[in-house]
Design a protein around this motif. Structure first.
Motif, PDB file in Angstrom:
ATOM      1  N   GLY A  76       0.921  -1.215  -0.063  1.00 24.64           N
ATOM      2  CA  GLY A  76       0.052   0.012   0.052  1.00 24.64           C
ATOM      3  C   GLY A  76       1.060   1.191  -0.061  1.00 24.64           C
ATOM      4  N   ILE A  77       0.502   2.293  -1.025  1.00 21.61           N
ATOM      5  CA  ILE A  77       1.096   3.443  -1.066  1.00 21.61           C
ATOM      6  C   ILE A  77       0.373   4.853  -0.712  1.00 21.61           C
ATOM      7  CG2 ILE A  77       1.002   3.428  -3.710  1.00 21.61           C
ATOM      8  CD1 ILE A  77       3.643   5.084  -3.460  1.00 21.61           C
ATOM      9  N   ASP A  78       0.617   5.441   0.179  1.00 21.72           N
ATOM     10  CA  ASP A  78      -0.262   6.724   0.428  1.00 21.72           C
ATOM     11  C   ASP A  78       0.638   7.921   0.818  1.00 21.72           C
ATOM     12  OD1 ASP A  78      -3.439   6.654   1.137  1.00 21.72           O
ATOM     13  OD2 ASP A  78      -2.161   8.280   2.175  1.00 21.72           O
ATOM     14  N   LEU A  79       0.178   9.096   0.670  1.00 21.22           N
ATOM     15  CA  LEU A  79       0.780  10.267   1.134  1.00 21.22           C
ATOM     16  C   LEU A  79       0.756  10.449   2.650  1.00 21.22           C
ATOM     17  CD1 LEU A  79      -0.406  12.938  -1.186  1.00 21.22           C
ATOM     18  CD2 LEU A  79       2.110  12.381  -0.803  1.00 21.22           C
ATOM     19  N   SER A  80      -0.006   9.995   3.444  1.00 14.17           N
ATOM     20  CA  SER A  80      -0.374  10.253   4.731  1.00 14.17           C
ATOM     21  C   SER A  80       0.267   9.416   5.763  1.00 14.17           C
ATOM     22  CB  SER A  80      -1.948  10.308   4.892  1.00 14.17           C
ATOM     23  OG  SER A  80      -2.215  10.493   6.016  1.00 14.17           O
ATOM     24  N   ALA A  81       0.946  10.151   6.579  1.00 14.39           N
ATOM     25  CA  ALA A  81       1.697   9.494   7.640  1.00 14.39           C
ATOM     26  C   ALA A  81       0.507   8.819   8.757  1.00 14.39           C
ATOM     27  CB  ALA A  81       2.835  10.276   8.240  1.00 14.39           C
ATOM     28  N   PRO A  82      -0.370   9.762   9.006  1.00 16.45           N
ATOM     29  CA  PRO A  82      -1.240   9.203  10.257  1.00 16.45           C
ATOM     30  C   PRO A  82      -1.984   8.020   9.797  1.00 16.45           C
ATOM     31  CG  PRO A  82      -1.231  11.615   9.873  1.00 16.45           C
ATOM     32  CD  PRO A  82      -0.537  11.396   8.759  1.00 16.45           C
ATOM     33  N   VAL A  83      -2.572   7.862   8.501  1.00 21.70           N
ATOM     34  CA  VAL A  83      -3.279   6.674   8.008  1.00 21.70           C
ATOM     35  C   VAL A  83      -2.233   5.402   7.739  1.00 21.70           C
ATOM     36  CG1 VAL A  83      -5.144   8.068   7.036  1.00 21.70           C
ATOM     37  CG2 VAL A  83      -3.123   7.149   5.744  1.00 21.70           C
ATOM     38  N   LEU A  84      -1.203   5.750   7.504  1.00 24.04           N
ATOM     39  CA  LEU A  84      -0.127   4.553   7.308  1.00 24.04           C
ATOM     40  C   LEU A  84       0.293   4.066   8.595  1.00 24.04           C
ATOM     41  CD1 LEU A  84       2.143   5.686   4.372  1.00 24.04           C
ATOM     42  CD2 LEU A  84       0.235   4.015   4.497  1.00 24.04           C
ATOM     43  N   GLU A  85       0.115   4.926   9.583  1.00 20.00           N
ATOM     44  CA  GLU A  85       0.626   4.273  10.996  1.00 20.00           C
ATOM     45  C   GLU A  85      -0.541   3.334  11.519  1.00 20.00           C
ATOM     46  OE1 GLU A  85       1.651   5.926  15.600  1.00 20.00           O
ATOM     47  OE2 GLU A  85       1.314   7.476  13.987  1.00 20.00           O
ATOM     48  N   LEU A  86      -1.719   3.666  11.175  1.00 19.47           N
ATOM     49  CA  LEU A  86      -2.921   2.933  11.439  1.00 19.47           C
ATOM     50  C   LEU A  86      -2.769   1.601  10.804  1.00 19.47           C
ATOM     51  CD1 LEU A  86      -5.727   2.708  13.093  1.00 19.47           C
ATOM     52  CD2 LEU A  86      -6.776   3.668  11.038  1.00 19.47           C
ATOM     53  N   ALA A  87      -2.541   1.788   9.326  1.00 16.55           N
ATOM     54  CA  ALA A  87      -2.480   0.728   8.670  1.00 16.55           C
ATOM     55  C   ALA A  87      -1.788  -0.514   8.962  1.00 16.55           C
ATOM     56  CB  ALA A  87      -2.097   0.925   7.076  1.00 16.55           C
ATOM     57  N   ARG A  88      -0.544   0.192   9.564  1.00 18.04           N
ATOM     58  CA  ARG A  88       0.544  -0.935   9.730  1.00 18.04           C
ATOM     59  C   ARG A  88       0.283  -1.612  11.429  1.00 18.04           C
ATOM     60  NH1 ARG A  88       4.073   3.601   8.073  1.00 18.04           N
ATOM     61  NH2 ARG A  88       5.069   2.919   6.085  1.00 18.04           N
ATOM     62  N   ALA A  89      -0.263  -0.738  11.979  1.00 19.18           N
ATOM     63  CA  ALA A  89      -0.721  -1.338  13.361  1.00 19.18           C
ATOM     64  C   ALA A  89      -1.903  -2.378  13.154  1.00 19.18           C
ATOM     65  CB  ALA A  89      -1.247  -0.292  14.210  1.00 19.18           C
ATOM     66  N   ARG A  90      -2.877  -1.933  12.447  1.00 14.58           N
ATOM     67  CA  ARG A  90      -4.020  -2.893  12.212  1.00 14.58           C
ATOM     68  C   ARG A  90      -3.666  -4.319  11.459  1.00 14.58           C
ATOM     69  NH1 ARG A  90      -9.720  -0.056  11.609  1.00 14.58           N
ATOM     70  NH2 ARG A  90      -9.540   1.175  13.610  1.00 14.58           N
ATOM     71  N   THR A  91      -2.691  -4.172  10.270  1.00 20.41           N
ATOM     72  CA  THR A  91      -1.910  -5.523   9.671  1.00 20.41           C
ATOM     73  C   THR A  91      -1.449  -6.107  10.551  1.00 20.41           C
ATOM     74  OG1 THR A  91      -1.741  -4.147   7.703  1.00 20.41           O
ATOM     75  CG2 THR A  91      -0.430  -5.789   7.970  1.00 20.41           C
ATOM     76  N   ALA A  92      -0.561  -5.713  11.498  1.00 20.81           N
ATOM     77  CA  ALA A  92       0.085  -6.230  12.617  1.00 20.81           C
ATOM     78  C   ALA A  92      -0.869  -7.127  13.643  1.00 20.81           C
ATOM     79  CB  ALA A  92       1.227  -5.498  13.416  1.00 20.81           C
ATOM     80  N   GLU A  93      -1.795  -6.331  14.048  1.00 18.64           N
ATOM     81  CA  GLU A  93      -2.914  -7.156  14.813  1.00 18.64           C
ATOM     82  C   GLU A  93      -3.646  -8.291  14.177  1.00 18.64           C
ATOM     83  OE1 GLU A  93      -5.674  -3.946  15.804  1.00 18.64           O
ATOM     84  OE2 GLU A  93      -4.180  -2.607  16.959  1.00 18.64           O
ATOM     85  N   ALA A  94      -3.911  -8.349  12.927  1.00 11.52           N
ATOM     86  CA  ALA A  94      -4.525  -9.124  12.187  1.00 11.52           C
ATOM     87  C   ALA A  94      -3.647 -10.209  11.859  1.00 11.52           C
ATOM     88  CB  ALA A  94      -5.180  -8.636  10.775  1.00 11.52           C
ATOM     89  N   GLY A  95      -2.411 -10.116  12.130  1.00 15.29           N
ATOM     90  CA  GLY A  95      -1.396 -11.215  11.794  1.00 15.29           C
ATOM     91  C   GLY A  95      -1.235 -11.527  10.484  1.00 15.29           C
ATOM     92  N   ILE A  96      -1.147 -10.377   9.517  1.00 20.34           N
ATOM     93  CA  ILE A  96      -0.993 -10.358   8.214  1.00 20.34           C
ATOM     94  C   ILE A  96       0.582 -10.106   8.080  1.00 20.34           C
ATOM     95  CG2 ILE A  96      -1.623  -9.447   5.874  1.00 20.34           C
ATOM     96  CD1 ILE A  96      -4.320  -8.947   6.870  1.00 20.34           C
ATOM     97  N   THR A  97       1.135 -10.973   7.407  1.00 22.65           N
ATOM     98  CA  THR A  97       2.665 -10.902   7.100  1.00 22.65           C
ATOM     99  C   THR A  97       3.038 -10.638   5.675  1.00 22.65           C
ATOM    100  OG1 THR A  97       2.989 -13.227   6.848  1.00 22.65           O
ATOM    101  CG2 THR A  97       3.242 -12.416   9.039  1.00 22.65           C
ATOM    102  N   ASN A  98       1.903 -10.614   4.777  1.00 26.39           N
ATOM    103  CA  ASN A  98       2.532 -10.306   3.246  1.00 26.39           C
ATOM    104  C   ASN A  98       1.930  -8.979   2.828  1.00 26.39           C
ATOM    105  OD1 ASN A  98      -0.324 -11.202   3.644  1.00 26.39           O
ATOM    106  ND2 ASN A  98      -0.181 -12.053   1.348  1.00 26.39           N
ATOM    107  N   ALA A  99       1.804  -8.065   3.829  1.00 26.98           N
ATOM    108  CA  ALA A  99       1.367  -6.932   3.362  1.00 26.98           C
ATOM    109  C   ALA A  99       2.090  -5.624   3.979  1.00 26.98           C
ATOM    110  CB  ALA A  99      -0.134  -6.327   3.828  1.00 26.98           C
TER     111      ALA A  99
END
Length: 286
Positions: A76-99
């Motif tokens: 995923g590519i995005d300009l926004s640091a705040p939304v990417l911080e959330l994206a990374r956190a939720r991806t880790a919480e979901a245990g997704i390792t290929n995103a």
């Protein structure tokens, strides 16, 4: 961050707009989630595919793409640091390792050429200063024959949230906001413009499918009106109005939305163009 062409968008999405979207990510997903199935069906992601999610926001579609890709991956590519911080956190919480995620301006970010099988986007492609250059950069990142499935806002008049704002008349002058083909979220609302832009960027067999879905904007008219007026379009239209007028706008908008209430939810219709195509054999020009 280097390589930013869309400086105004960068400032907005790393300021109030980005913070708002991060804080209200669940609400925005409730509004847009019914677009996910048509988007993923059109993308036809296969096991092992490498997927690029343009303007990925909080990563909801990136995670869906990663799950569908199986042994493949999603970036995923995005300009926004705040939304990417959330994206990374939720991806880790979901245990997704290929995103994974990268902060960048998709118009100019140095994406690895020919590295992706599919590019997707759920309303993250309408804000480029130079759309042909931006989509050309995405095309170069795809392998020859690589696919796109991109959602862009369609006819303004078919979006009930915008109809509600326009109905406020002199109380909230909307001027050209929502004009099809204008800058901003409706820049690709004209079908022919969207198709010709992608074709000029190096895509073949470009098609535009009209998609209409309903999303939940709140539990009540009061909640939906407050959310809408604190979103980007609402804040833009309220700028310069005095406190008394703002309160009047909120009250009138609430009553405009009242008929849409339904069993503890307020659904409104949104429309989009689902744009599909493939990258040609020749590498798109810079």
């Amino acid at each position: 961050m280097q390589n930013v062409a869309n400086t105004d968008q960068f400032q907005a999405w790393n300021g109030y707009e980005g913070t708002h979207w991060a804080e209200q990510q669940d609400r925005w997903n409730a509004i847009n989630a019914n677009f996910d199935l048509p988007l993923l069906d059109a993308a036809a992601i296969q096991d092992g595919d490498r997927v690029l999610d343009v303007g990925c926001g909080g990563g909801a579609t990136t995670r869906l793409a990663a799950a569908t890709a199986g042994r493949g991956s999603a970036l995923g590519i995005d300009l926004s640091a705040p939304v990417l911080e959330l994206a990374r956190a939720r991806t880790a919480e979901a245990g997704i390792t290929n995103a994974s995620y990268v902060q960048g301006d998709a118009q100019v970010h140095p994406l690895d050429a020919g590295s992706y099988d599919v590019a997707i986007s759920r309303f993250g492609v309408m804000f480029f200063a130079d759309p042909v250059a931006a989509f050309g950069n995405v095309a170069k990142a795809l392998r020859p024959g690589g696919r796109i499935a991109l959602l862009a806002a369609a006819e303004p008049a078919e979006n009930e949230w915008l109809t509600a704002l326009h109905s406020l008349g002199a109380l909230l002058p909307t001027h050209d906001f929502g004009r099809s083909g204008g800058p901003g979220m409706f820049s690709l609302a004209d079908r022919d413009t969207a198709v010709s832009t992608l074709t000029a960027a190096g895509f073949q067999d470009v098609r535009a499918e009209h998609v209409k879905v309903y999303g939940i904007w709140g539990r009540s008219a009061e909640e939906a009106a407050d959310f809408l007026l604190h979103s980007g379009p609402g804040r833009h239209l309220l700028a310069g109005l005095g406190p008394g007028t703002r309160e009047s706008v909120r009250e009138v908008l609430t009553e405009q939305l009242r008929p849409y209430e339904n069993a503890g939810a307020l659904p409104l219709r949104s429309t989009g163009w689902l744009l599909t195509g493939t990258r040609g054999e020749r590498t798109p020009s810079a």
